[in-house]
Write a protein that holds these residues in place. Structure first.
Motif, PDB file in Angstrom:
ATOM      1  N   GLU A 241       0.831  -1.201   0.000  1.00 39.29           N
ATOM      2  CA  GLU A 241       0.000   0.000   0.000  1.00 39.29           C
ATOM      3  C   GLU A 241       0.871   1.260   0.000  1.00 39.29           C
ATOM      4  O   GLU A 241       0.597   2.226  -0.719  1.00 39.29           O
ATOM      5  CB  GLU A 241      -0.919  -0.027   1.226  1.00 39.29           C
ATOM      6  CG  GLU A 241      -1.921   1.117   1.242  1.00 39.29           C
ATOM      7  CD  GLU A 241      -2.854   1.021   2.421  1.00 39.29           C
ATOM      8  OE1 GLU A 241      -3.684   1.943   2.594  1.00 39.29           O
ATOM      9  OE2 GLU A 241      -2.759   0.028   3.176  1.00 39.29           O
TER      10      GLU A 241
ATOM     11  N   ARG B  18       2.315   1.745  -3.476  1.00 40.22           N
ATOM     12  CA  ARG B  18       1.318   2.274  -4.399  1.00 40.22           C
ATOM     13  C   ARG B  18       1.100   3.761  -4.181  1.00 40.22           C
ATOM     14  O   ARG B  18       1.004   4.548  -5.132  1.00 40.22           O
ATOM     15  CB  ARG B  18      -0.008   1.532  -4.218  1.00 40.22           C
ATOM     16  CG  ARG B  18      -0.111   0.239  -4.991  1.00 40.22           C
ATOM     17  CD  ARG B  18      -1.551  -0.216  -5.112  1.00 40.22           C
ATOM     18  NE  ARG B  18      -2.242  -0.258  -3.831  1.00 40.22           N
ATOM     19  CZ  ARG B  18      -2.233  -1.298  -3.029  1.00 40.22           C
ATOM     20  NH1 ARG B  18      -1.570  -2.393  -3.370  1.00 40.22           N
ATOM     21  NH2 ARG B  18      -2.879  -1.253  -1.890  1.00 40.22           N
ATOM     22  N   GLU B  19       1.046   4.154  -2.898  1.00 41.09           N
ATOM     23  CA  GLU B  19       0.869   5.587  -2.615  1.00 41.09           C
ATOM     24  C   GLU B  19       2.049   6.402  -3.137  1.00 41.09           C
ATOM     25  O   GLU B  19       1.873   7.491  -3.701  1.00 41.09           O
ATOM     26  CB  GLU B  19       0.710   5.786  -1.109  1.00 41.09           C
ATOM     27  CG  GLU B  19      -0.606   5.229  -0.557  1.00 41.09           C
ATOM     28  CD  GLU B  19      -0.696   5.389   0.940  1.00 41.09           C
ATOM     29  OE1 GLU B  19       0.304   5.853   1.534  1.00 41.09           O
ATOM     30  OE2 GLU B  19      -1.767   5.037   1.520  1.00 41.09           O
ATOM     31  N   GLN B  20       3.261   5.841  -2.961  1.00 42.67           N
ATOM     32  CA  GLN B  20       4.428   6.564  -3.475  1.00 42.67           C
ATOM     33  C   GLN B  20       4.394   6.663  -5.000  1.00 42.67           C
ATOM     34  O   GLN B  20       4.711   7.712  -5.566  1.00 42.67           O
ATOM     35  CB  GLN B  20       5.706   5.852  -3.019  1.00 42.67           C
ATOM     36  CG  GLN B  20       5.976   5.971  -1.521  1.00 42.67           C
ATOM     37  CD  GLN B  20       7.200   5.201  -1.082  1.00 42.67           C
ATOM     38  OE1 GLN B  20       7.822   4.515  -1.906  1.00 42.67           O
ATOM     39  NE2 GLN B  20       7.553   5.308   0.215  1.00 42.67           N
ATOM     40  N   GLN B  21       3.995   5.585  -5.657  1.00 42.82           N
ATOM     41  CA  GLN B  21       3.914   5.619  -7.117  1.00 42.82           C
ATOM     42  C   GLN B  21       2.848   6.601  -7.587  1.00 42.82           C
ATOM     43  O   GLN B  21       3.057   7.359  -8.546  1.00 42.82           O
ATOM     44  CB  GLN B  21       3.610   4.220  -7.653  1.00 42.82           C
ATOM     45  CG  GLN B  21       4.763   3.236  -7.496  1.00 42.82           C
ATOM     46  CD  GLN B  21       4.391   1.844  -7.949  1.00 42.82           C
ATOM     47  OE1 GLN B  21       3.255   1.603  -8.349  1.00 42.82           O
ATOM     48  NE2 GLN B  21       5.357   0.933  -7.901  1.00 42.82           N
ATOM     49  N   GLU B  22       1.710   6.619  -6.904  1.00 43.33           N
ATOM     50  CA  GLU B  22       0.667   7.574  -7.270  1.00 43.33           C
ATOM     51  C   GLU B  22       1.139   9.006  -7.048  1.00 43.33           C
ATOM     52  O   GLU B  22       0.887   9.907  -7.866  1.00 43.33           O
ATOM     53  CB  GLU B  22      -0.597   7.286  -6.457  1.00 43.33           C
ATOM     54  CG  GLU B  22      -1.280   5.988  -6.841  1.00 43.33           C
ATOM     55  CD  GLU B  22      -2.463   5.697  -5.954  1.00 43.33           C
ATOM     56  OE1 GLU B  22      -2.712   6.509  -5.042  1.00 43.33           O
ATOM     57  OE2 GLU B  22      -3.149   4.663  -6.177  1.00 43.33           O
ATOM     58  N   ALA B  23       1.859   9.230  -5.924  1.00 43.36           N
ATOM     59  CA  ALA B  23       2.369  10.590  -5.656  1.00 43.36           C
ATOM     60  C   ALA B  23       3.401  10.989  -6.709  1.00 43.36           C
ATOM     61  O   ALA B  23       3.411  12.138  -7.194  1.00 43.36           O
ATOM     62  CB  ALA B  23       2.969  10.645  -4.260  1.00 43.36           C
TER      63      ALA B  23
ATOM     64  N   ALA C  65       3.543   9.867  -9.772  1.00 45.21           N
ATOM     65  CA  ALA C  65       2.834  10.110 -11.033  1.00 45.21           C
ATOM     66  C   ALA C  65       2.151  11.463 -11.008  1.00 45.21           C
ATOM     67  O   ALA C  65       2.142  12.205 -12.011  1.00 45.21           O
ATOM     68  CB  ALA C  65       1.820   8.995 -11.257  1.00 45.21           C
ATOM     69  N   ALA C  66       1.601  11.838  -9.848  1.00 49.50           N
ATOM     70  CA  ALA C  66       0.935  13.143  -9.752  1.00 49.50           C
ATOM     71  C   ALA C  66       1.946  14.278  -9.868  1.00 49.50           C
ATOM     72  O   ALA C  66       1.691  15.320 -10.506  1.00 49.50           O
ATOM     73  CB  ALA C  66       0.184  13.228  -8.421  1.00 49.50           C
TER      74      ALA C  66
END
Length: 330
Positions: A316, A319-324, A326-327
């Motif tokens: 989890e 995933r949060e790091q990857q989403e951050a 990407a943002a």
């Protein structure tokens, strides 16, 4: 209707006829007294008696005819009443026959019902006798089991007096602790003070008591199966638990350090190969840490649950790091 004969009328008519005729030859004859007056009087008396007889006969005939008619009417009435009584008797007879037939049918039905009830009664009596016999056998078996249980409880109570001192002796002199293993047919025996440099270090094994022969499924540190089998053979032969406890402590205490290190390294290698085949994503360091925790008394299932939770948290977080990231790149 025919008229009755009247002799007076016939005689009178003849007299009138004779009187109306003219003088006869007899009147011209000289009068000779033949006693006609007496004869006439006698004839008149006879005629009166005859008329009375005829009248009496006529009356008697009329009375007899009337009596006959009355008797015939009474006989006809009696016959009608008899016929009516016969019809009533026939109706009663037919009703009585129907009643008898109905009663016969009811009698046959009742006899059939009685036979059926008698058969049911016999079957119920047989079932009752069988149940009584089974109850008696069950009661006898229960009594025998209760007697055996009471004997066992007495034996157990007698043995209880020796169990507590013996258990205290094991804990005090053998540095032993007995715990549950999570199952009804298993016991966990934990040894302390097995390492002179680290008195906190412990060794344990799980004893399986589900069958007549004892068995050891798990132990830490890992011991040679042949040595454990030799100890189990002695225990199953003597049926004494003291032999098992002393033998297992000797195995855990007599294991050289080099052998321990080699066995641990070999175990880590095997686990690493299994982890690679099962795609568990666990390296050698993680496996060594897990083995060390298990040897220190951590339950394997609890350790697996913790590893799963840590991996979920790591996934989890990743995933949060990857989403951050990407943002931020957008």
């Amino acid at each position: 209707m025919s008229t009755a004969f009247d002799p007076s009328m016939s005689i009178g008519h003849s007299r009138q006829t004779l009187a109306s005729a003219g003088p006869s030859a007899a009147d011209t004859l000289p009068s000779i007294d033949f006693g006609f007056d007496d004869l006439r009087e006698r004839m008149a008396k006879f005629t009166a008696k005859f008329d009375a007889f005829i009248e009496q006969g006529r009356k008697r005939v009329l009375e007899e005819r009337n009596q006959f008619r009355s008797n015939m009417a009474e006989l006809q009435e009696d016959e009608r009443m008899k016929r009516r009584d016969i019809e009533i008797a026939q109706v009663k007879l037919s009703t009585h026959q129907q009643t008898i037939e109905k009663e016969e049918a009811e009698k046959r039905e009742m006899e059939s019902a009685i036979a059926s009830l008698a058969a049911q009664r016999d079957s119920h009596i047989a079932a009752r006798d069988s149940l009584k016999a089974q109850i008696a056998e069950t009661q006898a078996e229960i009594e025998s089991r209760l007697a055996a249980q009471r004997a066992y409880m007495k034996q157990k109570e007698a043995q209880t007096r020796y169990n507590v001192p013996e258990l205290d002796f094991w804990i005090t002199n053998l540095c032993l602790r007995i715990e549950g293993a999570g199952k009804d047919d298993r016991l966990k025996f934990v040894y302390t003070h097995i390492d002179e440099k680290n008195w906190e270090r412990e060794a344990w094994f799980e004893l399986v008591t589900s069958s007549r022969d004892y068995d050891v499924k798990h132990c830490r540190p890992k011991l040679e199966r042949e040595s454990v089998e030799r100890v189990l053979d002695r225990v199953n032969e003597t049926r004494e638990l003291v032999v098992l406890l002393k033998g297992m402590r000797e195995l855990t205490s007599a294991m050289p350090k080099a052998d321990k290190h080699a066995a641990a390294s070999q175990a880590v290698d095997i686990l690493e190969e299994i982890s690679a085949m099962l795609n568990c994503h666990m390296d050698r360091r993680m496996l060594s840490t897990c083995i060390s925790l298990i040897e220190q008394g951590v339950h394997p299932e609890s350790l697996v649950q913790v590893i799963k939770e840590l991996r979920e948290i790591a996934d989890e977080t990743r995933r949060e790091q990857q989403e951050a990231a990407a943002a931020n790149s957008r």
